[in-house]
Design an enzyme around this catalytic site. Structure first.
Site, mmCIF file in Angstrom:
data_model
loop_
_atom_site.group_PDB
_atom_site.id
_atom_site.type_symbol
_atom_site.label_atom_id
_atom_site.label_comp_id
_atom_site.label_asym_id
_atom_site.label_seq_id
_atom_site.Cartn_x
_atom_site.Cartn_y
_atom_site.Cartn_z
ATOM 1 N N CYS A 1 0.799 -1.226 0.000
ATOM 2 C CA CYS A 1 0.000 0.000 0.000
ATOM 3 C C CYS A 1 0.834 1.280 0.000
ATOM 4 C CB CYS A 1 -0.940 -0.003 1.191
ATOM 5 S SG CYS A 1 -1.998 -1.461 1.261
ATOM 6 N N HIS B 1 -3.223 6.878 1.465
ATOM 7 C CA HIS B 1 -3.660 5.569 0.992
ATOM 8 C C HIS B 1 -5.092 5.329 1.448
ATOM 9 C CE1 HIS B 1 -4.257 1.370 0.501
ATOM 10 N NE2 HIS B 1 -4.035 1.073 1.776
ATOM 11 N N ASN C 1 -10.266 -0.582 -1.073
ATOM 12 C CA ASN C 1 -8.822 -0.502 -0.849
ATOM 13 C C ASN C 1 -8.115 -1.214 -2.004
ATOM 14 O OD1 ASN C 1 -6.157 -0.995 -0.058
ATOM 15 N ND2 ASN C 1 -6.674 -1.339 2.081
#
Length: 324
Positions: A122, A246, A280
């Site tokens: 990430c 993120h 995500n």
């Protein structure tokens, strides 16, 4: 005595253009609730996600990266021959060899490119962006195509309530090139190896994460890291127009924004919330959010954006950029 010649690079670097891609299939919380013990309300309250995109079985990570990278090139009016290096940030290639970057470069038409994959999960896009900026400034590259792409659905147990509700697929890209004035600030990066057990792979080769441990770490540590990135760029919190962390969890994003505002960031600072409709997407989340926000008119060329990525049990990185 033999003296080596060093390459001469650009005075500074900047993002020249961005692009992104998402699969067509939209997966709602209600659809997931038919497969596992969850509800739309439960998901929205805990992670803020309303829907996400899942790639088709025959839709590969490389396919998505090619589309996002091609869009980024078109965005800045460059052709593949104008690029000499491709970096593909990802953690979900089906095999480590061959690397995805070389495949992406070939399909886009970037011939004989320097090409490598970068795995910081990430935090991958921020790591790759910092690397690309340094390559341009050192003279090792002229222009670099940086792509973050993931097909997380290949690595997530589809009935695991803790993870299947969060992760999704997609790609985002940026072209990095020379500039007379800095458009990409110094990267601030690091790791917390003591958290290695918080995110990883199960014996069945599925991704897992200890959500509460990651949440506590991120809500405590990411704001200080973001402030270090500001300091490295010579800026103050009040200088930031856009915060693009993120897209891990909407509650984490809100906590980071709150802490930065307590340190002087403006109330009108725009905060990325792409996770609500994208989920995500790991290394793809930051460039994808930037592209979506620009398309929606939420950010404009010249805006000062603070980027910060974190994950992978655990790596982090951040920098300040000027939006293209």
């Amino acid at each position: 005595m033999t003296t080596l010649r060093l390459a001469t690079g650009a005075t500074a670097s900047r993002i020249l253009g961005v692009g992104s891609f998402q699969p067509e299939r939209i997966v709602t919380n209600d659809e997931l609730s038919q497969k596992m013990d969850t509800t739309d309300q439960w998901i929205r309250e805990r992670v803020g996600i309303r829907e996400r995109r899942f790639a088709a079985p025959d839709e590969r990570l490389v396919d998505m990266a090619v589309i996002a990278g091609s869009k980024a090139l078109a965005d800045c009016g460059l052709s593949p021959s104008d690029v000499d290096t491709v970096i593909l940030a990802n953690c979900t290639m089906p095999t480590p060899i061959p690397n995805g970057a070389a495949q992406v470069a070939d399909r886009i038409g970037v011939k004989a490119a320097g090409a490598f994959d970068l795995n910081a999960a990430c935090a991958g896009f921020c790591y790759a962006l910092g690397t690309a900026s340094d390559l341009v400034r050192s003279g090792s590259a002229r222009r670099v195509l940086v792509i973050g792409a993931e097909k997380l659905t290949d690595w997530v147990d589809p009935v695991d309530r803790a993870n299947a509700i969060i992760f999704a697929d997609g790609a985002g890209a940026a072209v990095v090139g020379p500039a007379d004035e800095p458009g990409i600030g110094p990267v601030v990066w690091g790791s917390a190896g003591d958290l290695v057990d918080t995110i990883g792979m199960t014996d069945r080769r599925f991704i897992y994460q200890e959500g509460q441990s990651v949440f506590r770490w991120a809500t405590t540590m990411i704001a200080p890291i973001a402030l270090r990135a500001l300091e490295a760029s010579g800026l103050q919190p009040a200088d930031i127009d856009v915060l693009i962390p993120h897209q891990a969890n909407l509650r984490i994003i809100e906590a980071i924004a709150k802490r930065l505002r307590a340190k002087g960031a403006r109330e009108d600072m725009v905060v990325a919330d792409d996770i609500v409709y994208s989920g995500n997407t790991s290394s793809a989340s930051i460039p994808m959010a930037m592209d979506h926000m620009r398309a929606a008119g939420r950010i404009k060329p010249g805006d000062v954006a603070l980027l910060v990525g974190f994950g992978a049990g655990l790596s982090y990185a951040g920098q300040v950029v000027i939006c293209p």
